[in-house]
Every structure is written in structure tokens, then in C-alpha cells.
Scaffold this active site. Structure first.
Site, PDB file in Angstrom:
ATOM      1  N   ARG A 142       0.849  -1.182   0.000  1.00 34.66           N
ATOM      2  CA  ARG A 142       0.000   0.000   0.000  1.00 34.66           C
ATOM      3  C   ARG A 142       0.886   1.235   0.000  1.00 34.66           C
ATOM      4  NH1 ARG A 142      -4.246   1.333   4.767  1.00 34.66           N
ATOM      5  NH2 ARG A 142      -2.315   1.731   5.870  1.00 34.66           N
ATOM      6  N   THR A 170      -0.689   7.656  -0.889  1.00 30.13           N
ATOM      7  CA  THR A 170      -2.020   7.614  -1.532  1.00 30.13           C
ATOM      8  C   THR A 170      -2.912   6.519  -0.942  1.00 30.13           C
ATOM      9  OG1 THR A 170      -1.322   5.974  -3.178  1.00 30.13           O
ATOM     10  CG2 THR A 170      -0.932   8.297  -3.710  1.00 30.13           C
ATOM     11  N   ASP A 218       1.213  -2.337  12.324  1.00 30.60           N
ATOM     12  CA  ASP A 218       1.524  -2.813  10.971  1.00 30.60           C
ATOM     13  C   ASP A 218       1.797  -4.322  11.029  1.00 30.60           C
ATOM     14  OD1 ASP A 218       2.874  -1.450   8.127  1.00 30.60           O
ATOM     15  OD2 ASP A 218       3.204  -3.570   8.609  1.00 30.60           O
ATOM     16  N   ASP A 246       5.189  -5.579   9.540  1.00 28.73           N
ATOM     17  CA  ASP A 246       6.340  -5.218  10.376  1.00 28.73           C
ATOM     18  C   ASP A 246       6.384  -6.054  11.649  1.00 28.73           C
ATOM     19  OD1 ASP A 246       7.319  -3.358   8.615  1.00 28.73           O
ATOM     20  OD2 ASP A 246       6.338  -1.650   9.580  1.00 28.73           O
TER      21      ASP A 246
END
Ligand SMILES: O=P(O)(O)OC[C@H]1O[C@H](OP(=O)(O)OP(=O)(O)O)[C@H](O)[C@@H]1O
Ligand SMILES: O=c1cc[nH]c(=O)[nH]1
Ligand SMILES: [Mg+2]
Length: 209
Positions: A104, A108, A200, A203
Site C-alpha cells: 500500500r 495515496t 503494521d 512489520d
């Protein structure tokens, strides 16, 4: 519109709490995602069709059941989806696995495709698209679109945590796809992260950042 299912099994909910916890380190996070994925695989396959066969036991013959119908395909969305593959396969080892690489764009929030490798017979399989996080829904929507373009006909989407926005997007763009999640959280923050979420997923799984 596709159906929405919540995995409300106590073991899944219990483990999800520790997955969310910021004190949970990479090793334990990975183990918990693996365990939850196995449990989710168990739940998502409860509607598989069965057919009756005859089996010879040491005592006599009897009618018994085996899984019938289409075979399964597992489609992790890279990278974070990889964390859910082994748990799923430990229950359904014969499933074929295809990979869709998407990240991603942090500015944006649009998905960018960088990899695609699929089993050759996806049109004949029920595909289960897996990704821990369904945030804006852009990545899942793009993955399902890419699969349809290559002939996929029957799909389910399985995520750990979803935001309402992501569910809405997938249901609007792909009303034929049922969605299975362990939790629906409140909202997205200004960076497109799920609140409260788990941070995340990629991560935390791979120890990056
Ligand atoms: O619903 P969306 O708004 O598209 O967000 C969800 C996506 O974001 C994360 O991937 P990420 O882009 O962080 O890639 P990674 O798995 O490589 O970390 C996550 O694993 C989903 O694929
Ligand atoms: O909360 C989020 C949103 C997108 N991707 C993640 O890994 N976490
Ligand atoms: Mg990530």
C-alpha cells in the site's frame, strides 16, 4: 451482497487479544498468528460439502463421509498474508497456494501490485484470500480483481481485523465474495491504520521497522 462472518470462537478471540498487545514481540506474534490461522481455517471450512462413501472397518463395512466438491486454493496477499499460510496448511495440507504481492503506497494508500503467481487451475478451486488486515480495502479489492481477471470464480476473504471502510469496499466491488474476520474495529486513522488494530501486521510479523 456477500455475507459477513465473525469468528467468535473463544480461542480465536483470546489469542487476538495477545496479537493486538504492543508488548507481544515478533516471535510470539508470529506464533499467535499461526495458531489463529489454523483455528480460522477450521471455522471457514465448516460449510465444505460432504459425500457419502463406503469404508471397510476391521469389523464391517459402513457408510461414512469425505469432503466432496471443489478443491481449495489459498491466496496470501504479500507480505503479511504469508504469516497465515502455515497455520492454514497444517489443517488443509493439500491446498495449493498462490501469491499476490501488493503493498500500500503510504501517501495515496493505493495498492501497488508487484508479484503474482497462481496455481494453473484456479478456476476450478474455491480460493481463500488471506491477509491479516482489511483497512481501506484497497489491497483486498485489487487482489480479488486480479484473481478474477485470471479466471477465479469462487472466493472467500479471510482477515484477522477489518475496518468498516474495508468491509464496505469489498462488499460493494465484489458482492459475490463472503468475508470472514475475527474482529471489526472502529475506524481508520489519518494514515489509514486500523484503530485500535494491531499496528503494521507485516512489520510485526517480520520484525521490520
Ligand atoms: O486495506 P488496505 O488499506 O489496502 O490495507 C491493508 C493492507 O496493508 C497491509 O499491507 P502492507 O501494504 O503494509 O504491505 P506488507 O504486507 O508488505 O507490510 C496489509 O497486510 C494489507 O495488505
Ligand atoms: O492497521 C493496518 C492497516 C494496514 N496495514 C496494516 O498492517 N495495519
Ligand atoms: Mg505492512
Amino acid at each position: 451482497m456477500g455475507n459477513l462472518y465473525i469468528f467468535d470462537h473463544p480461542l480465536i478471540q483470546h489469542k487476538l487479544t495477545y496479537i493486538r498487545d504492543k508488548q507481544t514481540g515478533t516471535k510470539e506474534f508470529r506464533e499467535l498468528v499461526d495458531e489463529v490461522s489454523l483455528l480460522m481455517a477450521y471455522e471457514i471450512t465448516r460449510d465444505l460439502p460432504l459425500q457419502e462413501v463406503e469404508v471397510e472397518t476391521p469389523v464391517t463395512t459402513c457408510k461414512s463421509k469425505v469432503i466432496a466438491g471443489k478443491k481449495l486454493g489459498l491466496i496470501p496477499i504479500l507480505r503479511a498474508g504469508i504469516g497465515m499460510v502455515d497455520g492454514f496448511l497444517s489443517l488443509i495440507p493439500s491446498a495449493k497456494v498462490g501469491h499476490v504481492g501488493l503493498y500500500r503506497d503510504p501517501e495515496t494508500l493505493q495498492p501497488v501490485e508487484y508479484y503474482l503467481k497462481l496455481p494453473s487451475d484456479i478456476q476450478d478451486r474455491v480460493l481463500i484470500v488471506i491477509d491479516p488486515m482489511l483497512a481501506t480495502g484497497g489491497s483486498a479489492e485489487a487482489a480479488i480483481t486480479a484473481l478474477k481477471k485470471r479466471g477465479a470464480r469462487q472466493m472467500k476473504l479471510m482477515c484477522l481485523i477489518a475496518a468498516p471502510e474495508g468491509i464496505e469496499k469489498v462488499r460493494a466491488e465484489h458482492p459475490d465474495v463472503d468475508i470472514y474476520v475475527a474482529a471489526i474495529d472502529q475506524q481508520l486513522d489519518e494514515h489509514g491504520y486500523i484503530v485500535p488494530g494491531l499496528g503494521d501486521a507485516g512489520d510485526r510479523l517480520f520484525g521490520t521497522k
